[in-house]
Design an enzyme around this catalytic site. Structure first.
Site, PDB file in Angstrom:
ATOM      1  N   GLU A 158      22.594 -20.638  18.072  1.00 54.71           N
ATOM      2  CA  GLU A 158      22.000 -21.270  19.267  1.00 54.71           C
ATOM      3  C   GLU A 158      22.820 -21.202  20.342  1.00 54.71           C
ATOM      4  OE1 GLU A 158      20.147 -25.043  18.223  1.00 54.71           O
ATOM      5  OE2 GLU A 158      18.900 -24.115  16.633  1.00 54.71           O
ATOM      6  N   ASN A 199      22.047 -16.471  15.124  1.00 52.64           N
ATOM      7  CA  ASN A 199      20.899 -17.139  14.953  1.00 52.64           C
ATOM      8  C   ASN A 199      20.395 -17.783  16.167  1.00 52.64           C
ATOM      9  OD1 ASN A 199      18.942 -17.577  12.990  1.00 52.64           O
ATOM     10  ND2 ASN A 199      19.617 -19.717  13.101  1.00 52.64           N
ATOM     11  N   HIS A 235      10.560 -20.949  15.047  1.00 51.28           N
ATOM     12  CA  HIS A 235      10.053 -22.442  15.138  1.00 51.28           C
ATOM     13  C   HIS A 235       8.815 -22.200  16.022  1.00 51.28           C
ATOM     14  CE1 HIS A 235      12.671 -24.390  12.635  1.00 51.28           C
ATOM     15  NE2 HIS A 235      13.579 -24.046  13.335  1.00 51.28           N
ATOM     16  N   GLU A 264      13.958 -19.338  10.007  1.00 55.56           N
ATOM     17  CA  GLU A 264      13.722 -20.814   9.970  1.00 55.56           C
ATOM     18  C   GLU A 264      12.322 -20.846  10.276  1.00 55.56           C
ATOM     19  OE1 GLU A 264      16.252 -23.227  12.284  1.00 55.56           O
ATOM     20  OE2 GLU A 264      18.026 -22.066  11.846  1.00 55.56           O
ATOM     21  N   ASP A 266       8.703 -22.118  10.869  1.00 57.77           N
ATOM     22  CA  ASP A 266       7.562 -23.133  10.726  1.00 57.77           C
ATOM     23  C   ASP A 266       6.693 -22.877  11.877  1.00 57.77           C
ATOM     24  OD1 ASP A 266       9.044 -24.435  12.507  1.00 57.77           O
ATOM     25  OD2 ASP A 266       9.719 -25.924  11.082  1.00 57.77           O
TER      26      ASP A 266
HETATM   27  O1  G3I Z   1      21.814 -37.989   6.841  1.00 57.18           O
HETATM   28  C1  G3I Z   1      21.251 -38.942   7.506  1.00 57.18           C
HETATM   29  C2  G3I Z   1      20.723 -40.051   7.179  1.00 57.18           C
HETATM   30  O2  G3I Z   1      22.111 -40.852   6.486  1.00 57.18           O
HETATM   31  C3  G3I Z   1      20.362 -41.252   8.282  1.00 57.18           C
HETATM   32  O3  G3I Z   1      19.970 -42.464   7.467  1.00 57.18           O
HETATM   33  C4  G3I Z   1      19.250 -40.657   8.824  1.00 57.18           C
HETATM   34  C5  G3I Z   1      18.637 -41.436   9.951  1.00 57.18           C
HETATM   35  O4  G3I Z   1      18.184 -40.883  10.932  1.00 57.18           O
HETATM   36  O5  G3I Z   1      19.533 -39.332   9.374  1.00 57.18           O
HETATM   37  C6  G3I Z   1      20.192 -38.427   8.467  1.00 57.18           C
HETATM   38  O6  G3I Z   1      20.322 -37.378   9.012  1.00 57.18           O
HETATM   39  C7  G3I Z   1      19.461 -36.454   9.719  1.00 57.18           C
HETATM   40  C8  G3I Z   1      19.490 -35.323   9.069  1.00 57.18           C
HETATM   41  O7  G3I Z   1      18.577 -34.338   9.638  1.00 57.18           O
HETATM   42  C9  G3I Z   1      19.316 -35.092   7.549  1.00 57.18           C
HETATM   43  O8  G3I Z   1      18.024 -35.660   7.129  1.00 57.18           O
HETATM   44  C10 G3I Z   1      19.419 -36.586  11.189  1.00 57.18           C
HETATM   45  O9  G3I Z   1      19.254 -37.922  11.813  1.00 57.18           O
HETATM   46  C11 G3I Z   1      18.634 -35.397  11.663  1.00 57.18           C
HETATM   47  O10 G3I Z   1      18.755 -35.260  12.996  1.00 57.18           O
HETATM   48  C12 G3I Z   1      18.715 -34.142  10.729  1.00 57.18           C
HETATM   49  O11 G3I Z   1      17.744 -33.180  11.504  1.00 57.18           O
HETATM   50  C13 G3I Z   1      18.032 -31.825  11.049  1.00 57.18           C
HETATM   51  C14 G3I Z   1      18.106 -30.980  12.534  1.00 57.18           C
HETATM   52  O12 G3I Z   1      18.457 -29.672  12.133  1.00 57.18           O
HETATM   53  C15 G3I Z   1      19.301 -31.827  13.237  1.00 57.18           C
HETATM   54  O13 G3I Z   1      19.595 -30.907  14.330  1.00 57.18           O
HETATM   55  C16 G3I Z   1      16.737 -31.309  10.584  1.00 57.18           C
HETATM   56  O14 G3I Z   1      16.737 -32.035   9.189  1.00 57.18           O
HETATM   57  C17 G3I Z   1      17.040 -29.637  10.277  1.00 57.18           C
HETATM   58  O15 G3I Z   1      15.861 -29.509   9.925  1.00 57.18           O
HETATM   59  C18 G3I Z   1      17.268 -29.291  11.560  1.00 57.18           C
HETATM   60  O16 G3I Z   1      17.346 -27.778  11.411  1.00 57.18           O
HETATM   61  C19 G3I Z   1      17.650 -27.123  12.581  1.00 57.18           C
HETATM   62  C20 G3I Z   1      18.657 -25.877  12.360  1.00 57.18           C
HETATM   63  O17 G3I Z   1      19.664 -26.324  11.718  1.00 57.18           O
HETATM   64  C21 G3I Z   1      18.795 -25.015  13.476  1.00 57.18           C
HETATM   65  N1  G3I Z   1      17.609 -24.532  14.098  1.00 57.18           N
HETATM   66  C22 G3I Z   1      16.821 -25.738  14.410  1.00 57.18           C
HETATM   67  C23 G3I Z   1      16.293 -26.307  13.347  1.00 57.18           C
HETATM   68  C24 G3I Z   1      15.343 -27.395  13.770  1.00 57.18           C
HETATM   69  O18 G3I Z   1      15.739 -28.533  14.482  1.00 57.18           O
END
Ligand code: G3I
Length: 551
Positions: A158, A199, A235, A264, A266
């Site tokens: 990104e 990516n 996405h 990715e 969806d």
């Molecule tokens: O691990 C913590 C946990 O300890 C805490 O309790 C909880 C509370 O919110 O957060 C947890 O972390 C979260 C993490 O995912 C794991 O579940 C984060 O808040 C959350 O922001 C994070 O989101 C991820 C996101 O990237 C962050 O930017 C999504 O799962 C993941 O699907 C998403 O993936 C991205 C790709 O890497 C890049 N392209 C876009 C894609 C979608 O946004």
């Protein structure tokens, strides 16, 4: 017969039988990974470590259906190096070990990104930041370099804004653009065999952002920077339309010599789900798989999760969800069937063409453009309806005027004061074409005498609170050259300009005036140029600009 002669004979018979049977054919009902393998492609899923260790259904589907996996979060910087020099590979190793046990490949995601990177990195000065980046890459990639399971990496993720400018992340602000080449070189130094990818999202179709990506990849490769692969995140959302030129876009990258992949995928919808939305979603999934099938350099498609039980979408886009191919109870959705059939199908299994489209009706006919709309076709052959080709009836060879993934098209670049007879053919995922629709006839308006000008804007790319209009095609529809042009159009209430390129834009209320740049004002009779712009809008408001006029 001597035993060696017998052995030779048996070997020859075996080779003959093997020649007759497709070596990798899969049963029709086989899981996704078998059908993908028969095409020489992977089918992947992003996996979360929590359900992977806690839920049998999750593990079983991940094992059975997918041949490649990506860690949804476990290989990101905040997970692998939360404090400087303190590495934690517990989550990453869990994913790699799972994949190894199940004969799957791992795509590493992601090394250098502006998100999910700890504060200690973001606060570093330039020299320390570059060293930290190189060390992180060296440690993370190096850990799996001799492990045959990990085959590729998203090295940078990104790096662009949606208007095609470089994203002004802390990486860019501190190190300038050179961090990108440095990251790829560090990854190659850490693993000479892994495939190294760049990516991004909103680059599935041809637009300002994907063109910026294309130019960057081309220029890096000319400089010898080891960029092997381009990832299109995918996405998508059914309410924003399908990027109908995804295959064409992937192919232009492939023509640069890189591998391409959807990383990715969806496809979300406004909740609640219903049958119509599920059907549209299934069509979008099928279209993506078919596009990858059609591009030799497309290595495969990864879905960002697989069950609606675990998806980032509802947390990020309020009121939206159901973006994946299994529901929250691990039941297959129509989108699963679409992915399955697109992987399994092909010209040999689907020979049934779609039904004939309805007679097109024309509207909004200008001197150089017209809109056609027709009753949609259906497809029962298994590969699914992929789109429509629009032709001009001319006798022996009828030129194709355009392609559309919906039952409507805006034709541009037409000749003024000319009668057009046109017809439509539907296309399915296996490439079968329907019979010709009945003809529609329309006549373009007269172009102005002397210099004239017409403008048509196309929305290329949309997301929840914004969109990109690209191209706005400006055509000299007159009979002599012009030396400058001014296009005006109207933004819907509440929409604001967020950037533009190849023209100078000014606003007065919701009226936008676009004047040619220094280099694209001169247009010979019939010639075209284009500009583009980006708009921010209230979340979920799907109106787009209107009333393009040109003088
Ligand atoms: O691990 C913590 C946990 O300890 C805490 O309790 C909880 C509370 O919110 O957060 C947890 O972390 C979260 C993490 O995912 C794991 O579940 C984060 O808040 C959350 O922001 C994070 O989101 C991820 C996101 O990237 C962050 O930017 C999504 O799962 C993941 O699907 C998403 O993936 C991205 C790709 O890497 C890049 N392209 C876009 C894609 C979608 O946004």
């Amino acid at each position: 017969m001597r035993s060696s002669s017998l052995l030779r004979l048996l070997t020859l018979v075996g080779m003959f039988v093997a020649f007759l049977l497709p070596a990798t054919s899969a049963q029709a009902s086989a899981p996704l990974r078998e059908h993908a393998a028969a095409r020489g492609k992977f089918i992947g899923a992003a996996l979360a470590t929590g359900p992977l260790s806690n839920e049998t259904s999750y593990r079983n589907i991940a094992t059975t259906e997918f041949s490649q996996v990506t860690a949804e979060n476990a290989m990101k910087w905040d997970a692998t190096e939360p404090s400087q020099g303190q590495f934690n590979f517990s989550g990453a190793d869990a994913i790699v070990n799972f994949a190894t046990q199940n004969n799957q490949q791992v795509h590493g995601h992601t090394l250098v990104w502006h998100s999910q990177t700890p504060g200690w990195v973001q606060g570093l000065g330039a020299t320390a930041m570059r060293t930290a980046m190189q060390n992180h890459i060296s440690q993370v990639v190096g850990r799996y370099a001799s492990n045959a399971t990990v085959v590729s990496w998203d090295v940078v993720n990104e790096v662009f804004d949606d208007n095609g400018n470089m994203r002004t992340s802390f990486w860019y602000n501190t190190l300038g653009q050179s961090y990108i080449a440095d990251a790829f070189r560090a990854a190659r130094a850490a693993d000479s065999n892994a495939r190294l990818c760049i990516n991004d999202y909103n680059v599935e179709g041809i637009n300002a952002k994907s063109t910026a990506m294309y130019n960057l990849v081309s220029s890096l490769r000319q400089q010898g920077v080891p960029v092997d692969c381009v990832g299109f995140q995918g996405h998508l959302a059914i309410q924003y339309g399908f990027p109908g030129d995804i295959q064409q876009n992937m192919q232009r990258f492939a023509d640069l010599g890189v591998q391409v992949r959807v990383t990715e995928l969806d496809i979300r919808m406004q909740m609640p789900r219903d049958t119509a939305k599920d059907t549209t979603q299934a069509t979008y999934y099928r279209n993506v798989i078919n596009a990858c099938n059609a591009v030799t350099a497309c290595a495969g498609v990864t879905i960002w999760g697989f069950t609606d039980k675990y998806s980032w979408v509802p947390d990020t886009f309020s009121g939206q969800g159901a973006a994946l191919i299994y529901d929250e109870n691990y039941q297959q959705k129509p989108s699963y069937t679409a992915v399955h059939d697109a992987l399994a199908g092909g010209s040999s299994s689907d020979t049934t063409p779609p039904t004939t489209p309805g007679t097109p009706t024309s509207s909004s006919v200008t001197s150089n453009s017209a809109t056609l709309t027709w009753t949609a076709s259906t497809d029962s052959g298994g590969s699914g309806l992929a789109g429509y080709n629009v032709y001009r009836e001319q006798g022996a060879t009828d030129p194709q005027l355009g392609q559309s993934s919906t039952n409507s098209i805006n034709l541009t670049g037409l000749t003024p004061n000319t009668q057009y007879q046109v017809y439509v053919r539907a296309r399915d995922g296996a490439g079968n074409l329907s019979a010709n629709s009945a003809l529609a006839t329309f006549t373009t308006q007269s172009g102005p005498v002397g210099g004239g000008c017409a403008a048509v804007g196309t929305v290329q790319n949309q997301w929840n609170n914004g969109y990109v209009v690209q191209p706005v095609t400006v055509t000299n529809s007159g009979s002599s050259a012009i030396t400058g042009w001014t296009v005006t159009f109207t933004l819907p209430a509440g929409h604001t300009l967020a950037g533009s390129w190849n023209a100078t834009l000014t606003t007065s209320g919701q009226t936008v005036t676009a004047r040619n740049a220094g280099y694209n004002g001169n247009l010979a009779a019939g010639a075209s140029t284009s500009f583009g712009f980006q708009v921010t809008r209230p979340s979920g408001d799907t109106q787009t600009p209107s009333g393009y006029t040109c003088a």
